[in-house]
Design a protein around this motif. Structure first.
Motif, PDB file in Angstrom:
ATOM      1  N   VAL C 461      71.231  53.763  24.703  1.00  0.00           N
ATOM      2  CA  VAL C 461      72.164  54.520  25.560  1.00  0.00           C
ATOM      3  C   VAL C 461      71.616  55.932  25.764  1.00  0.00           C
ATOM      4  O   VAL C 461      71.544  56.437  26.886  1.00  0.00           O
ATOM      5  N   GLY C 462      71.197  56.538  24.673  1.00  0.00           N
ATOM      6  CA  GLY C 462      70.671  57.900  24.744  1.00  0.00           C
ATOM      7  C   GLY C 462      69.480  57.994  25.685  1.00  0.00           C
ATOM      8  O   GLY C 462      69.389  58.920  26.487  1.00  0.00           O
ATOM      9  N   GLN C 463      68.600  57.041  25.592  1.00  0.00           N
ATOM     10  CA  GLN C 463      67.408  57.049  26.444  1.00  0.00           C
ATOM     11  C   GLN C 463      67.787  56.935  27.912  1.00  0.00           C
ATOM     12  O   GLN C 463      67.219  57.633  28.751  1.00  0.00           O
ATOM     13  N   VAL C 464      68.743  56.054  28.208  1.00  0.00           N
ATOM     14  CA  VAL C 464      69.163  55.865  29.609  1.00  0.00           C
ATOM     15  C   VAL C 464      69.782  57.154  30.132  1.00  0.00           C
ATOM     16  O   VAL C 464      69.458  57.618  31.218  1.00  0.00           O
ATOM     17  N   MET C 465      70.645  57.749  29.324  1.00  0.00           N
ATOM     18  CA  MET C 465      71.297  58.983  29.750  1.00  0.00           C
ATOM     19  C   MET C 465      70.239  60.060  29.998  1.00  0.00           C
ATOM     20  O   MET C 465      70.311  60.802  30.966  1.00  0.00           O
ATOM     21  N   LYS C 466      69.275  60.126  29.102  1.00  0.00           N
ATOM     22  CA  LYS C 466      68.220  61.131  29.227  1.00  0.00           C
ATOM     23  C   LYS C 466      67.460  60.952  30.541  1.00  0.00           C
ATOM     24  O   LYS C 466      67.228  61.900  31.285  1.00  0.00           O
ATOM     25  N   ASN C 467      67.113  59.736  30.812  1.00  0.00           N
ATOM     26  CA  ASN C 467      66.375  59.420  32.038  1.00  0.00           C
ATOM     27  C   ASN C 467      67.148  59.719  33.307  1.00  0.00           C
ATOM     28  O   ASN C 467      66.550  59.976  34.340  1.00  0.00           O
ATOM     29  N   THR C 468      68.462  59.624  33.197  1.00  0.00           N
ATOM     30  CA  THR C 468      69.273  59.861  34.404  1.00  0.00           C
ATOM     31  C   THR C 468      69.806  61.288  34.408  1.00  0.00           C
ATOM     32  O   THR C 468      70.722  61.619  35.159  1.00  0.00           O
ATOM     33  N   GLY C 469      69.261  62.118  33.548  1.00  0.00           N
ATOM     34  CA  GLY C 469      69.719  63.529  33.513  1.00  0.00           C
ATOM     35  C   GLY C 469      71.153  63.647  33.091  1.00  0.00           C
ATOM     36  O   GLY C 469      71.846  64.578  33.508  1.00  0.00           O
ATOM     37  N   GLY C 470      71.637  62.680  32.281  1.00  0.00           N
ATOM     38  CA  GLY C 470      73.014  62.757  31.765  1.00  0.00           C
ATOM     39  C   GLY C 470      74.061  62.369  32.776  1.00  0.00           C
ATOM     40  O   GLY C 470      75.250  62.496  32.519  1.00  0.00           O
ATOM     41  N   LYS C 471      73.664  61.921  33.968  1.00  0.00           N
ATOM     42  CA  LYS C 471      74.645  61.675  35.016  1.00  0.00           C
ATOM     43  C   LYS C 471      75.129  60.232  35.083  1.00  0.00           C
ATOM     44  O   LYS C 471      76.002  59.893  35.855  1.00  0.00           O
ATOM     45  N   ALA C 472      74.484  59.375  34.309  1.00  0.00           N
ATOM     46  CA  ALA C 472      74.879  57.963  34.352  1.00  0.00           C
ATOM     47  C   ALA C 472      76.303  57.785  33.844  1.00  0.00           C
ATOM     48  O   ALA C 472      76.723  58.461  32.910  1.00  0.00           O
ATOM     49  N   ASN C 473      77.042  56.900  34.508  1.00  0.00           N
ATOM     50  CA  ASN C 473      78.411  56.590  34.089  1.00  0.00           C
ATOM     51  C   ASN C 473      78.345  55.877  32.743  1.00  0.00           C
ATOM     52  O   ASN C 473      77.819  54.766  32.651  1.00  0.00           O
ATOM     53  N   PRO C 474      78.801  56.522  31.660  1.00  0.00           N
ATOM     54  CA  PRO C 474      78.537  55.981  30.315  1.00  0.00           C
ATOM     55  C   PRO C 474      79.101  54.593  30.091  1.00  0.00           C
ATOM     56  O   PRO C 474      78.440  53.762  29.457  1.00  0.00           O
ATOM     57  N   SER C 475      80.282  54.315  30.603  1.00  0.00           N
ATOM     58  CA  SER C 475      80.843  52.991  30.304  1.00  0.00           C
ATOM     59  C   SER C 475      80.085  51.895  31.045  1.00  0.00           C
ATOM     60  O   SER C 475      79.902  50.788  30.540  1.00  0.00           O
ATOM     61  N   LEU C 476      79.603  52.243  32.248  1.00  0.00           N
ATOM     62  CA  LEU C 476      78.798  51.270  33.007  1.00  0.00           C
ATOM     63  C   LEU C 476      77.479  50.995  32.285  1.00  0.00           C
ATOM     64  O   LEU C 476      77.037  49.841  32.184  1.00  0.00           O
ATOM     65  N   VAL C 477      76.878  52.088  31.760  1.00  0.00           N
ATOM     66  CA  VAL C 477      75.618  51.944  31.022  1.00  0.00           C
ATOM     67  C   VAL C 477      75.829  51.014  29.831  1.00  0.00           C
ATOM     68  O   VAL C 477      75.037  50.097  29.594  1.00  0.00           O
ATOM     69  N   ASN C 478      76.940  51.215  29.126  1.00  0.00           N
ATOM     70  CA  ASN C 478      77.254  50.365  27.971  1.00  0.00           C
ATOM     71  C   ASN C 478      77.310  48.900  28.362  1.00  0.00           C
ATOM     72  O   ASN C 478      76.691  48.042  27.724  1.00  0.00           O
ATOM     73  N   ASP C 479      78.075  48.646  29.426  1.00  0.00           N
ATOM     74  CA  ASP C 479      78.248  47.246  29.861  1.00  0.00           C
ATOM     75  C   ASP C 479      76.910  46.595  30.213  1.00  0.00           C
ATOM     76  O   ASP C 479      76.589  45.491  29.763  1.00  0.00           O
ATOM     77  N   LEU C 480      76.136  47.330  31.040  1.00  0.00           N
ATOM     78  CA  LEU C 480      74.890  46.763  31.527  1.00  0.00           C
ATOM     79  C   LEU C 480      73.890  46.548  30.384  1.00  0.00           C
ATOM     80  O   LEU C 480      73.223  45.508  30.310  1.00  0.00           O
ATOM     81  N   LEU C 481      73.812  47.534  29.481  1.00  0.00           N
ATOM     82  CA  LEU C 481      72.891  47.437  28.347  1.00  0.00           C
ATOM     83  C   LEU C 481      73.198  46.213  27.486  1.00  0.00           C
ATOM     84  O   LEU C 481      72.305  45.465  27.101  1.00  0.00           O
ATOM     85  N   LYS C 482      74.515  46.051  27.210  1.00  0.00           N
ATOM     86  CA  LYS C 482      74.922  44.917  26.366  1.00  0.00           C
ATOM     87  C   LYS C 482      74.449  43.607  26.969  1.00  0.00           C
ATOM     88  O   LYS C 482      73.906  42.751  26.268  1.00  0.00           O
ATOM     89  N   LYS C 483      74.656  43.507  28.309  1.00  0.00           N
ATOM     90  CA  LYS C 483      74.259  42.272  28.983  1.00  0.00           C
ATOM     91  C   LYS C 483      72.745  42.046  28.868  1.00  0.00           C
ATOM     92  O   LYS C 483      72.283  40.981  28.489  1.00  0.00           O
ATOM     93  N   LYS C 484      71.975  43.111  29.193  1.00  0.00           N
ATOM     94  CA  LYS C 484      70.517  42.984  29.198  1.00  0.00           C
ATOM     95  C   LYS C 484      69.986  42.666  27.794  1.00  0.00           C
ATOM     96  O   LYS C 484      69.125  41.808  27.638  1.00  0.00           O
ATOM     97  N   LEU C 485      70.485  43.373  26.781  1.00  0.00           N
ATOM     98  CA  LEU C 485      69.986  43.177  25.431  1.00  0.00           C
ATOM     99  C   LEU C 485      70.357  41.780  24.912  1.00  0.00           C
ATOM    100  O   LEU C 485      69.610  41.171  24.156  1.00  0.00           O
ATOM    101  N   ALA C 486      71.520  41.326  25.335  1.00  0.00           N
ATOM    102  CA  ALA C 486      71.948  39.993  24.905  1.00  0.00           C
ATOM    103  C   ALA C 486      71.064  38.934  25.544  1.00  0.00           C
ATOM    104  O   ALA C 486      70.842  37.867  24.950  1.00  0.00           O
TER     105      ALA C 486
END
Lengths: 95, 493, 487
Positions: C461-486
């Motif tokens: 999550v931290g890496q994604v936020m960093k890459n997007t300059g902190g602007k990524a919608n955090p709950s969306l990032v959570n959802d998408l990450l969970k799916k991809k990692l799973a």
């Protein structure tokens, strides 16, 4: 009821009037006479009589909340036995 | 005309209106009269410069046709009324040198109506007394002293507390005067000095600016040569004042109308309880004569009962002293008046009040403090207020049967200085007929009706319903006409 | 129950503190209770004094209608009975700053009878404190003792100012409750506009009656601590006094009923010498005044025009905004705060608004010792920020950054977000692309995660936020990450 010198002294203290021993004795005697005379009121049956504090049959008048008075400190202090810097002055009060 | 001083207030007003003399002439004569009468000690302070200034203003108003109801009338003012920048002492050392920066409502109304002030009149200290022998400024002498050649040396009291007012009007060193009446202080000295005095209904005259003695009883009123003068004076003194919460907002009638009306058909009550033990026969005789005079004038006489009369004095001395003990607490040497130093604040209070108050004032403050103190409140103060109600109810009942009540004013004629001074209660008994009226708040007038065996004036008292000063004055006028009292004291200006 | 934790531990066991308070609240009015002199604070000595206030001979009192009205209004505010018939009495005693030698007060027949107020305790419970009475009385003048070693100076400006004395039942059981009671009372008075509650100007002072007893035992002898003039001092005074009494009793002594003074500097109470002598106030009805008779319709009209009271407001917040009792209590404590909160919350989410007001806003204001009326961020401006959170334009974390900028510059939230390009990225395609890049760069960590190292989720999550300059919608990032990692 007897009025003794100590009672007189207590009352004099409440009323802030200095009395000499002799004055206390005289007044105790006077009080004795006056109060036994006043005791005649006990004869009157006042069981259902409310106390009368005012004979005026009107209700308390209320005034509007406006500043209409004050602003004359000089007049307030004009008769002061002792004053300084706009204050009344009294012997030191100890709290 | 021999002297302007012989004129009643009504006559003097007439003389000024018809330009027979000027207010300045009248005032000058009275200023001379005050000087001549100094032996009576009626005035504590004379204010001739002020009087002449006011008289001059009156003359100007008479000249340009704007004269007021009392314009140019030289009055004496009881020294219980605060007068702007003129020493006001209440007859006490504790207020020696006190110059109020305000004017009492009653005196301001008198000045509004053009009255002239000759000076401030002596009185019993804080109006506490029935003989004017408690003033810190000396006794007042009754100008009737020496009326009886047999007792020529007897110095008589003028009555009190408005003793200076009574003496001044009687001796003609004031055309009229103001008085105050807490337990008889207008009526009893009026009776002792052969003049007329009316205590109006409580709430009729403003108490604002009058040094308080007992707030629920104090009432100002005029002291005059006759009933007509009383009617004229009262009209100026009376009236609603928003600065006094106990002042009653009712129109002030023209009292002169009342004294013309006659008394035919009026019912006059005679209370049997006013025949007190030891009352001299001549008082009873005078009373009977008064009853006869009113009957002859067309009034109906009704026997009434005021059963609690005998308790009035004791009640008065509870109520009045309780109130005075509180009212006089402000005389503490802090903001005005005389201060007696002490090591600390309390000592200053005790020394100031011990030195500043005379014996009678101290006695009443002490008694009042006692009856309000813890453990005694119910037995004395509360009981007193209940008996007071009984006394007021007695009058209420009586006025269902009658329109006014006739009684003697005092149980004796004027006594000598030094008499009745061994026992305070004996002195207080002087007020036995006048005190019930104050407890009930009623209007009452005393006027001279005859002379005693000592050739001293005796007065009768007319008591009216609340705010019915008109009827009181009307009956007074009828009694005055029938009595025809024209006697003049042996000493006068 | 909370009584337990309030007990004092003594040598001989536990002690319970019993406290009753008499609060003197200066009535908000232009002129004094019985004279037309002004009441304003801070005038030259004796400038706001009439002949009546100085008790000059022959002066008489006339009562101020507004003061009566304020007392009635306050009576309703403390849920009390209004007495249509009341009486003014004289309380007689000598004191340098009491010109007439008596205080006009109400003794047997006060204008307001029994009432009650509720305290919200921090643990979420409610305590009901009984009010014995409220009466009107005159204030005294002021003595200055420090001008001259041998003399005291008297200023009568306060002489005759109207006070309401509000007397509580001895229902308070701890310093904390005493403090909360005073605070609650002040809140009520300020809501009603009947007292400004400024304790440092003396508009509110408390006399605190303190005694101690064994729990459930008979009441002990009380000491009255006079004129305590702050919430903190009330609490300190109770604390000190209760311990003093316990020590005396346990040392074999007895408590003497007396009046004591709280020494602000030392945090101690001490006996007042001047009040030592036995009092006998000789109360009697003031013959210069008549009984005060209130017109029923007039009283009813006062009731009808009462503002919303803090407790009513609190219950409304709980019901309408879903706030906890404690949060609602905090927000309604000051009327200004409540008004601010309602403006910010209106048409938005109450809970969110409450968190922002009590969190970021209070934090920033407290740092600078500012009141809410001085806030550089208006309620409307805060509302604008909340809108951006609620419509997912910015994340909560970004919002904190925006708030700081708003507080510093006074700019609107939308303008700051626009200017700095802080809109959060909620574009699924763009976020998926960013996530894919991160996963591709860290194959070993992906393997570890999939092998059971759940904690690594935060790293992604931290890496994604960093890459997007902190602007990524955090709950969306959570959802998408969970799916991809799973997957």
């Amino acid at each position: 009821m007897t009025i003794d010198k100590n009672t007189v002294a207590r009352i004099a203290n409440l009323a802030r009037i200095r009395l000499t021993e002799e004055e206390q004795n005289t007044m105790a005697k006077e009080f004795q006479g006056i109060l036994s005379w006043v005791d005649q009121l006990q004869e009157v049956n006042t069981d259902n009589i409310p106390p009368l504090t005012s004979v005026v049959e009107i209700t308390l008048p209320l005034r509007e909340d406006k500043v209409t008075d004050g602003g004359y400190a000089d007049d307030i202090l004009a008769n002061a036995p002792k004053q300084a810097a706009g204050f009344f002055v009294v012997p030191k009060v100890v709290e | 005309m021999s002297s302007l001083l012989e004129l009643t207030l009504a006559q003097a007003l007439d003389g000024l209106k018809t330009k027979k003399f000027t207010a300045t002439e009248l005032t000058n004569d009275y200023i001379k009269a005050t000087e001549k009468c100094r032996g009576l000690n009626a005035y504590i302070v004379e204010t001739p410069e002020l009087a002449l200034k006011q008289a001059k203003e009156s003359d100007a108003r008479y000249a340009n046709g704007t004269a007021r109801p009392l314009d140019g009338m030289p009055l004496g003012i009881k020294d219980l009324f605060c007068t702007d920048n003129v020493q006001t002492t209440a007859g006490s050392n504790i207020l020696r040198g006190f110059k109020p920066q305000y004017e009492s409502t009653v005196t301001s109304q008198l000045f509004r109506d053009g009255a002239v002030m000759l000076g401030k009149l002596n009185l019993d200290e804080f109006a506490m007394g029935s003989a004017n022998i408690t003033s810190a400024y000396g006794n007042v002498i009754n100008p009737w002293s020496g009326a009886d050649p047999v007792n020529a040396a007897r110095k008589l009291v003028p009555g009190g507390s408005s003793g200076g007012s009574a003496a001044a009007v009687s001796a003609r060193c004031a055309i009229a005067a103001t008085g105050t009446d807490t337990g008889g202080s207008i009526r009893q000295p009026a009776a002792f000095s052969g003049i007329t005095g009316i205590k109006p209904t409580y709430g009729r005259c403003s108490r604002w600016g009058i040094v308080a003695y007992a707030s629920s009883l104090d009432q100002a009123g005029p002291m005059t040569r006759d009933v007509r003068d009383a009617a004229i004076m009262l009209r100026s003194m009376a009236g609603y004042d928003a600065k006094d919460s106990t002042s009653v907002n009712r129109p002030v009638p023209n009292y002169l109308d009342a004294i013309e009306g006659g008394i035919a058909g009026l019912r006059i009550g005679i209370p049997k309880e006013y025949r007190v033990d030891g009352m001299p026969a001549e008082i009873e005789t005078l009373w009977q004569q008064g009853i006869k005079m009113l009957q002859d004038a067309g009034a109906e006489i009704v026997d009434i009962s005021l059963p609690h009369t005998k308790y009035a004095l004791a009640t008065y001395y509870i109520v009045a002293t309780a109130e005075c003990s509180s009212n006089l607490a402000r005389y503490d040497g802090v903001r005005f008046g005389e201060r007696e130093i002490g090591k600390n604040l309390n000592e200053m209070y005790e020394n100031t009040r011990a030195k500043g108050f005379g014996a009678e004032v101290r006695r009443r403050i002490m008694l009042g403090t006692y009856v309000l103190s813890a453990g005694y409140y119910d037995a004395y103060y509360l009981k007193g207020q209940k008996v007071r109600n009984c006394i007021a109810r007695d009058f209420g009942q009586a006025f269902k049967q009658c329109d006014a009540i006739l009684t003697p004013t005092a149980p004796s004629d004027a006594f000598a200085i030094g008499e009745k001074q061994d026992d305070p209660v004996k002195m207080w008994l002087n007020d036995v007929f006048t005190v019930p009226v104050n407890l009930a708040g009623l209007p009452a007038m005393s006027l001279p009706v005859g002379l005693s065996a000592n050739k001293l004036p005796l007065g009768l008292q007319i008591i009216g319903r609340p705010f019915d000063e008109s009827t009181v004055l009307g009956i007074g006028a009828a009694l005055e006409a029938a009595a025809g009292f024209k006697h003049v004291p042996p000493f006068h200006a | 129950m909370n009584t337990n934790k309030n007990l004092i531990k003594g040598e001989t066991g536990d002690w319970e503190i019993v406290i009753g308070m008499e609060v003197h609240a200066q009535v908000l009015s232009e002129s004094k209770l019985f004279s037309g002199a002004a009441t304003a604070f801070g005038a030259e000595p004796n400038a706001q004094v009439s002949f009546v206030d100085a008790a000059m001979p022959g002066m008489l009192p006339v009562i101020n209608k507004k003061c009566v009205e304020q007392a009635v209004r306050t009576g309703f505010g403390i849920n009390a009975k209004i007495n249509l018939h009341s009486v003014f009495d004289r309380k007689n005693y000598f004191y340098a700053d009491l010109p007439s030698g008596y205080q006009i007060s109400q003794f047997k027949d006060p204008i307001v009878g029994e009432g009650k107020i509720e305290l919200d305790m921090p643990d979420g419970t409610t305590r009901t404190i009984g009010i014995t009475r409220l009466h009107l009385e005159q204030d005294a003048g002021k003595s200055l003792h420090d001008q001259n070693p041998a003399e005291s100076y008297i200023d009568l400006n306060r002489s005759g100012v109207a006070l309401m004395e509000i007397v509580s039942e001895p229902d308070l059981r701890s310093a904390e409750e005493a403090g909360l009671y005073l605070k609650k009372l002040r809140t009520i008075l300020r809501y009603l506009g009947t007292c400004d509650g400024n304790m440092d100007e003396g508009s509110m002072r408390a006399d605190v009656n303190v005694s101690v007893r064994k729990p459930g035992g008979p009441l002990g002898t009380r000491c009255e601590i006079k004129n305590v003039n702050s919430m903190r001092f009330v609490m300190q005074a109770v604390e000190y006094e209760a311990r003093r009494q316990v020590e005396i009793i346990e040392g074999g002594g007895v408590i003497k009923q007396e009046t004591r003074l709280f020494d602000n500097a030392k945090g101690e109470t001490r006996s007042m010498r001047s009040k030592e002598e036995a009092h006998d106030y000789r109360y009697f009805p003031d013959p210069d005044l008549l009984p005060l008779i209130l017109d029923e319709a007039w009283v009813a009209n006062i009731k009808a025009t009462l503002p919303e009271l803090p407790d009513d407001r609190k219950h409304r917040y709980i019901k309408d905004f879903g706030l906890s009792a404690y949060d609602a209590g905090v927000l309604v404590a000051e009327k200004d705060t409540a008004v601010y909160f309602e403006k910010a919350a209106k048409g938005r989410e109450g809970k969110l608004a409450a968190n922002w007001v009590m969190g970021e806003l209070f934090g920033a204001l407290n740092k600078e010792n500012k009141g809410i009326s001085e806030s550089p961020v208006s309620a409307e401006a805060l509302g604008g920020l909340l809108d951006l959170i609620l419509n997912n334009t910015i994340s909560g974390r970004t919002a904190k950054e925006v708030f700081e900028e708003m507080y510093a510059s006074g700019k609107a939230a939308a303008a700051i977000v626009e200017e700095k390009g802080l809109q959060q990225v909620s574009d699924v395609g763009a976020l998926e692309k960013a996530i894919d890049e991160i996963l591709a760069q860290n194959p070993d960590k992906v393997a570890d995660y999939r092998g059971g190292k759940d904690k690594l989720f935060g790293f992604f999550v931290g890496q994604v936020m960093k890459n997007t300059g902190g602007k990524a919608n955090p709950s969306l990032v959570n959802d998408l990450l969970k799916k991809k990692l799973a997957g």
